[in-house]
Design an enzyme around this catalytic site. Structure first.
Site, short mmCIF file in Angstrom:
data_model
loop_
_atom_site.label_atom_id
_atom_site.label_comp_id
_atom_site.label_asym_id
_atom_site.label_seq_id
_atom_site.Cartn_x
_atom_site.Cartn_y
_atom_site.Cartn_z
N GLU A 98 0.82 -1.20 0.00
CA GLU A 98 0.00 0.00 0.00
C GLU A 98 0.86 1.26 0.00
O GLU A 98 1.96 1.27 0.54
CB GLU A 98 -0.89 0.01 1.25
CG GLU A 98 -1.88 -1.12 1.23
CD GLU A 98 -2.76 -1.13 2.48
OE1 GLU A 98 -3.72 -1.90 2.46
OE2 GLU A 98 -2.48 -0.40 3.43
N CYS A 111 3.55 8.56 0.63
CA CYS A 111 4.12 7.72 1.70
C CYS A 111 4.34 6.33 1.11
O CYS A 111 3.38 5.64 0.75
CB CYS A 111 3.12 7.68 2.85
SG CYS A 111 3.59 6.55 4.17
N CYS A 118 6.86 -6.74 7.60
CA CYS A 118 7.89 -6.08 8.41
C CYS A 118 8.35 -7.06 9.49
O CYS A 118 7.58 -7.86 9.98
CB CYS A 118 7.28 -4.83 9.05
SG CYS A 118 8.47 -3.83 9.97
N CYS A 122 6.56 -3.92 16.12
CA CYS A 122 6.15 -2.90 17.10
C CYS A 122 4.71 -3.25 17.51
O CYS A 122 3.89 -3.62 16.67
CB CYS A 122 6.21 -1.51 16.47
SG CYS A 122 7.87 -1.09 15.92
N CYS A 125 1.50 -1.55 15.77
CA CYS A 125 1.49 -1.35 14.31
C CYS A 125 1.01 -2.62 13.60
O CYS A 125 1.38 -3.73 13.98
CB CYS A 125 2.92 -1.01 13.87
SG CYS A 125 3.05 -0.67 12.11
N GLY A 165 6.98 -1.57 6.29
CA GLY A 165 8.37 -2.01 6.29
C GLY A 165 9.31 -1.09 7.03
O GLY A 165 8.96 0.01 7.42
N GLU A 166 10.54 -1.60 7.22
CA GLU A 166 11.58 -0.82 7.89
C GLU A 166 12.63 -0.45 6.83
O GLU A 166 13.39 -1.32 6.36
CB GLU A 166 12.18 -1.68 9.02
CG GLU A 166 13.48 -1.16 9.60
CD GLU A 166 13.45 0.32 10.00
OE1 GLU A 166 12.46 0.78 10.60
OE2 GLU A 166 14.43 1.02 9.69
N SER A 197 11.81 7.23 7.82
CA SER A 197 11.46 6.91 9.21
C SER A 197 11.97 5.52 9.56
O SER A 197 11.77 4.57 8.82
CB SER A 197 9.93 6.97 9.35
OG SER A 197 9.54 6.62 10.63
N LEU A 221 10.69 6.91 18.26
CA LEU A 221 11.18 6.68 19.63
C LEU A 221 10.07 6.06 20.48
O LEU A 221 10.21 4.98 21.03
CB LEU A 221 11.68 7.99 20.23
CG LEU A 221 12.36 7.86 21.58
CD1 LEU A 221 13.66 7.08 21.47
CD2 LEU A 221 12.62 9.23 22.20
N ASN A 296 -3.25 5.81 15.91
CA ASN A 296 -4.35 5.32 15.09
C ASN A 296 -4.65 3.90 15.54
O ASN A 296 -3.76 3.20 16.02
CB ASN A 296 -3.94 5.31 13.62
CG ASN A 296 -3.63 6.71 13.14
OD1 ASN A 296 -4.42 7.61 13.32
ND2 ASN A 296 -2.46 6.89 12.55
N CYS A 338 -0.70 6.23 9.59
CA CYS A 338 0.50 5.58 10.13
C CYS A 338 0.12 4.31 10.87
O CYS A 338 -0.78 4.32 11.70
CB CYS A 338 1.19 6.49 11.14
SG CYS A 338 1.79 7.98 10.44
N1 SAH Z 1 9.44 1.16 10.17
C1 SAH Z 1 9.51 2.57 10.14
C2 SAH Z 1 8.58 3.24 9.14
C3 SAH Z 1 7.15 2.77 9.07
S1 SAH Z 1 5.98 3.26 10.29
C4 SAH Z 1 9.29 3.14 11.52
O1 SAH Z 1 8.84 2.42 12.39
O2 SAH Z 1 9.61 4.30 11.74
C5 SAH Z 1 5.81 5.00 10.21
C6 SAH Z 1 5.43 5.61 11.55
O3 SAH Z 1 4.10 5.23 11.98
C7 SAH Z 1 6.36 5.15 12.68
O4 SAH Z 1 6.70 6.24 13.51
C8 SAH Z 1 5.47 4.18 13.43
O5 SAH Z 1 5.91 3.95 14.72
C9 SAH Z 1 4.12 4.87 13.34
N2 SAH Z 1 3.01 4.01 13.71
C10 SAH Z 1 2.95 2.67 13.71
N3 SAH Z 1 1.76 2.23 14.17
C11 SAH Z 1 1.03 3.33 14.46
C12 SAH Z 1 -0.28 3.54 14.96
N4 SAH Z 1 -1.11 2.52 15.25
N5 SAH Z 1 -0.70 4.81 15.15
C13 SAH Z 1 0.12 5.87 14.84
N6 SAH Z 1 1.37 5.72 14.36
C14 SAH Z 1 1.83 4.47 14.17
#
Ligand code: SAH
Length: 354
Positions: A98, A111, A118, A122, A125, A165-166, A197, A221, A296, A338
């Site tokens: 996506e 984006c 991934c 986290c 996510c 993805g990362e 990111s 962070l 979100n 996000c």
């Molecule tokens: N892997 C990378 C880039 C993808 S995620 C990273 O983690 O930075 C892009 C951003 O969305 C990151 O800051 C991630 O932590 C955030 N994110 C992930 N899940 C989310 C959620 N449920 N609500 C808001 N932001 C979220």
């Protein structure tokens, strides 16, 4: 290298202008043909015959040795106000990714995803919920921008590597993508308008700083102490906060680019007065930008912090002298926000082709 390039049917969009020039010259054509092809590649052409200013035999040569398309648009979801579109792309191996296209006052931003799935897991996510499948190729990342640009019918001004993805876990392809997308004449998005990111793969941050790109490094962070961060983001067990901050400080010294930190606001988890205070201590003397992200709906039990809580948190950080913004929540309704983007199969998404 050139023999290898021409015997395998690779996507022509994987090449930079120098590699393209070598291909053209090795095939017996003049150098300016490479520039003509390069200009076409930045548009959404999907077959070589559309490159109408090239001689027929060159088009035939390219057609025999290279391919052009890695992505097919499967579906485009639009928010009522047209501000956000979520584009579902089908890859040649049947996987889906996506991409989000966002309209801001200052122009269009895309984006992009960098992997199918991934590995980072986290806890808030959804992107890695179905596990990790594979890295995206350079052309698969680049075509997301090119095709989004076609959909927008306007030039894309900004690119954020914040989709599925990362990025630093697909280092070489991501770096080449940045080189290609920012190269004038093609898509031409300036590096200052590109944000990458990362969860904080410290070895990747050190490798990236050596390249001295002009992009913005954004670090997810999400917690000011190791206990909480290990709980939310397993990557913290590999590199703790101190190691991460040390790498970011060095990144700033080497590149002179201010590092941005993303901090997702999770109700009752990381949004207290004490958390704000710890964050201030962590960043003391380090001129960072902090981007607070209203959570979100993702996976698990997390709830978004309330508006007032976020505003108070922001104020506390600002009082500490930091530059702080709260991210606009775009695209929640269509799952393009996000942490809501995921890879899926046609079955799991209820999509039927044709
Ligand atoms: N892997 C990378 C880039 C993808 S995620 C990273 O983690 O930075 C892009 C951003 O969305 C990151 O800051 C991630 O932590 C955030 N994110 C992930 N899940 C989310 C959620 N449920 N609500 C808001 N932001 C979220």
């Amino acid at each position: 290298m050139h023999d290898a390039l021409v015997v395998r049917l690779i996507n022509l969009r994987e090449l930079n202008i120098c590699e393209l020039t070598d291909v053209v010259i090795n095939a017996g054509y003049q150098k300016f043909r490479a520039k003509q092809i390069w200009d076409w590649l930045g548009t959404g052409v999907h077959n070589f015959n559309q490159m109408t200013n090239l001689p027929c035999d060159l088009r035939k040569f390219l057609c025999e040795k290279f391919k052009l398309n890695s992505l097919e648009i499967e579906k485009v979801l639009t928010l009522k106000n047209e501000e956000v579109k979520k584009i579902l792309f089908r890859l040649v191996d049947g996987n889906f990714i996506e991409t989000a296209l966002m309209k801001y006052k200052y122009g269009y931003s895309v984006c992009v995803s960098t992997q199918v799935g991934c590995k980072m897991h986290c806890r808030f996510c959804v992107s890695g919920m179905n596990g990790f499948v594979r890295n995206l190729t350079v052309s698969e990342i680049l075509e997301q921008v090119i095709l989004a640009q076609q959909i927008a019918e306007k030039r894309i001004g900004h690119v954020v590597l914040m989709g599925i993805g990362e990025p630093l876990d697909n280092f070489n392809n991501v770096v080449k993508f940045i080189e290609l997308v920012s190269c004038p004449g093609s898509v031409g998005v300036g590096q200052r308008n590109i944000s990458l990111s990362t969860v904080g793969l410290v070895d990747g941050i050190y490798a990236l700083m050596k390249l001295k790109l002009k992009i913005t490094l954004s670090v997810s962070l999400h917690a000011p102490n190791d206990e909480l961060r290990c709980n939310l983001m397993p990557v913290n067990k590999r590199w703790n906060i101190q190691q991460l901050i040390t790498a970011c400080k060095e990144y700033f010294e080497v590149t002179h680019r201010r590092v941005s930190f993303e901090y997702i606001m999770l109700a009752g988890v990381n949004d207290s007065f004490e958390h704000a205070k710890s964050l201030k201590n962590l960043f003391a003397g380090f001129p960072v930008h902090i981007n607070l992200i209203p959570a979100n709906s993702g996976v698990g039990w997390f709830k978004a912090s309330g508006r007032m809580v976020i505003e108070r948190f922001k104020k506390r950080l600002e009082d500490g002298g930091f530059s702080v913004t709260v991210r606009r929540t775009l695209g929640i309704e269509i799952g393009a926000a996000c942490g809501q983007m995921r890879c899926c199969s046609s079955r799991s998404n209820g999509l039927e082709r044709g």
